[in-house]
Design an enzyme around this catalytic site. Structure first.
Site, PDB file in Angstrom:
ATOM      1  N   GLU A  10      51.174 -13.861 -15.894  1.00 58.82           N
ATOM      2  CA  GLU A  10      50.078 -13.563 -15.969  1.00 58.82           C
ATOM      3  C   GLU A  10      49.471 -12.912 -17.085  1.00 58.82           C
ATOM      4  OE1 GLU A  10      49.278 -10.877 -12.571  1.00 58.82           O
ATOM      5  OE2 GLU A  10      49.481 -12.528 -11.118  1.00 58.82           O
ATOM      6  N   GLU A  29      52.740 -17.506  -6.914  1.00 57.48           N
ATOM      7  CA  GLU A  29      52.242 -16.185  -6.090  1.00 57.48           C
ATOM      8  C   GLU A  29      51.188 -16.433  -5.258  1.00 57.48           C
ATOM      9  OE1 GLU A  29      52.240 -12.374  -8.114  1.00 57.48           O
ATOM     10  OE2 GLU A  29      53.735 -13.196  -9.837  1.00 57.48           O
TER      11      GLU A  29
HETATM   12  O1  AHR Z   1      53.546  -9.722  -6.724  1.00 60.31           O
HETATM   13  C1  AHR Z   1      53.170  -8.586  -7.183  1.00 60.31           C
HETATM   14  C2  AHR Z   1      52.541  -8.549  -8.537  1.00 60.31           C
HETATM   15  O2  AHR Z   1      51.413  -9.332  -8.556  1.00 60.31           O
HETATM   16  C3  AHR Z   1      53.233  -9.547  -9.678  1.00 60.31           C
HETATM   17  O3  AHR Z   1      54.098  -8.705 -10.102  1.00 60.31           O
HETATM   18  C4  AHR Z   1      52.412  -9.873 -10.466  1.00 60.31           C
HETATM   19  O4  AHR Z   1      52.769 -11.070 -11.167  1.00 60.31           O
HETATM   20  C5  AHR Z   1      50.967 -10.090  -9.524  1.00 60.31           C
HETATM   21  O5  AHR Z   1      49.804  -9.415 -10.205  1.00 60.31           O
END
Ligand code: AHR
Length: 504
Positions: free
Chosen positions: A177, A296
């Site tokens: 990210e 994610e």
């Molecule tokens: O999964 C929780 C967080 O969400 C992770 O650390 C990050 O990559 C995202 O913003």
């Protein structure tokens, strides 16, 4: 509306193939964050701990989910992580301030421990490198430490640490990210694109067999989306094999009909990223197709307020411990359907995360382990959603919600497992008041019988599970049947369903 209005139709044919499903689509994620590692997968003093300190009760549940790949060690955490802190004799490892979550990291678990745990749960590791505070050197050294057989500084160090054979980690994320203002060492698209390309080049020189994931936006709502994808891919297209997508949803306005339609946003996000990848492909006159790693995805919002009250600098604080509701499980089912309907381009995905932190599996430190509501759609889709995804022609009644128009009540994905002679339909009825009768024309599946119809339903959209009580769990239904080559699927109001058909 009368009950009769809620009828839908589907046509399924084995020749309407989207793609073979890459099993990596059922991946997950463990970040060194909260109680994911310490008190989650690792608790040496627990009654079920094995010789390496890993909880056997957790291992069993992860194995039940058949998770093929697990992303590690972050997440936001990786952007300031020194991987060298987590190798070698444990007593010499430093305590560090972990800046992303403002916790204390003891480094008791690091690369080798995680690789060993992943083996125990039959998963491969998706390793992320730090492109926030670090860069080419740290990344190429980590690839050498993990994957080079021996005879060099870093590979010999691994051998000295008790791991003679290389870990052979195939999939590597080029940072995490990096567009996010919350990220340590955030980059502009240009800065990230250049750094990621040069890092990728060096990593692939160390081990040309690795597969690399270029960082996409940290969500479809980011102001720089999708320009971030276009500009970064301009630099990384030649080296990367995948681009990442991240997205979380939450029912913040307590508008369930709108919330259950969020998978339409996920669908649109995927389509936009595909279009952007293909634009860069055309621009570069490239023959290579960029694949998507949705590494994610989940629901995340229940714990936001309580997390602001957690004191900084404690070891494994209970962060991001969302307790999931029944309605969350329905949305998770639809998110899985969305991934499957894009299985020609989405080749990897990670439910974020796996244990305690926005997770399907929860533990009590020193106590039991239990299944959240979202465990169930994840479990059934991972176990039975193997084979080829099929297109289906769907005619469903629709509704409008605050953010979406023409939302089909019926949301589905269809899987044909030729090897097992099995046809599997995952179906969500988004209608909160009425059951949905679905006529499924299964014309090319003569001789197939309905072997089970699994249903997840509950009168209360806010019902949750706990260590004591599984209020939300699936049951089987006898209401669906096959008649004259048509499957009549009866989907209860607001439900997730799996209909499994098999040839005699
Ligand atoms: O999964 C929780 C967080 O969400 C992770 O650390 C990050 O990559 C995202 O913003």
């Amino acid at each position: 509306m009368t009950l009769d209005t809620f009828k839908a139709k589907m046509v399924i044919d084995k020749t309407y193939k989207i793609s073979e499903i890459n099993p990596r689509i059922y991946g997950s994620f463990i970040e060194q964050l909260g109680r994911a590692v310490y008190g989650g997968i690792y608790e040496p003093t627990h009654s079920t701990a094995d010789e390496d300190g890993f909880r056997r009760d957790v291992i069993e549940l992860v194995k039940e989910l058949q998770v093929p790949i697990i992303r590690y060690p972050g997440g936001n955490m990786v952007s300031a992580y020194n991987w060298e802190d987590g190798i070698g004799p444990k007593e010499l490892r430093p305590n560090r301030l972990e800046l992303a979550w403002r916790s204390l990291e003891t480094n008791e678990v690091g690369t080798n421990e995680f690789v060993s745990w992943a083996k125990k749960v039959n998963a491969e590791v998706m390793m992320a490198v730090n492109l926030g505070t670090r860069g080419i050197d740290a990344a190429r050294n980590l690839v050498e430490y993990c994957n080079h057989p021996g005879g060099t500084y870093w590979s010999n160090l691994r051998r000295d640490h008790g791991f003679k054979e290389p870990h052979q980690i195939k999939v590597w994320c080029l940072g995490n990210e990096m567009d996010g203002p919350w990220q340590i060492g955030r980059k502009t698209a240009y800065e990230y694109g250049r750094l990621a390309a040069e890092t990728a080049k060096a990593m692939k020189l160390v081990d040309p067999t690795i597969e690399l994931v270029s960082c996409g936006s940290s969500g479809s709502g980011m102001p720089t989306f999708p320009e971030w994808e276009a500009e970064t891919l301009d630099h990384t297209y030649e080296y990367a094999d995948y681009i990442s997508l991240h997205q979380y949803y939450g029912n913040r306005d307590n508008d369930t009909a709108n919330y259950l339609a969020s998978s339409l946003d996920m669908d649109n996000f995927i389509k936009t990223v595909i279009a952007t990848c293909d634009y860069i492909k055309a621009k570069k006159r490239s023959k290579k197709t960029m694949y998507l790693s949705f590494d994610e995805w989940n629901v995340w919002y229940h714990s936001n307020d309580q997390d602001t009250k957690i004191e900084p600098w404690s070891v494994s604080p209970p962060l991001l411990e969302d307790i999931y509701t029944f309605e969350d499980a329905i949305l998770v089912g639809s998110m899985l359907n969305t991934l499957l309907k894009h299985s020609d381009r989405v080749k990897m995905a990670c439910m974020a995360q796996l244990v305690n932190v926005i997770a399907p599996i929860m533990t009590e430190t020193g106590g039991g382990v239990w299944k959240q509501t979202i465990f169930y759609p994840y479990y059934y889709t991972s176990v039975y959603g193997r084979g080829a995804a099929l297109h289906s022609i769907v005619d469903s009644p629709k509704y409008d919600s605050k953010d979406y128009t023409d939302v089909p009540y019926l949301d589905q994905s269809v899987i044909f497992n030729e090897e097992n002679d099995e046809l599997v339909i995952f179906a969500v009825n988004r209608n909160m008041e009425n059951q949905l009768l679905v006529d499924v024309d299964i014309r090319s599946f003569e001789g197939y019988k309905l072997v089970e119809h699994v249903v997840l339903e509950n009168e209360n959209p806010k019902a949750v599970n706990s260590v004591e009580h599984q209020q939300v769990k699936p049951h089987t239904s006898n209401n669906s049947y096959i008649e004259n080559g048509t499957l009549i699927a009866v989907l209860p109001k607001m439900s997730w369903n799996m209909l499994r058909l098999k040839k005699n």
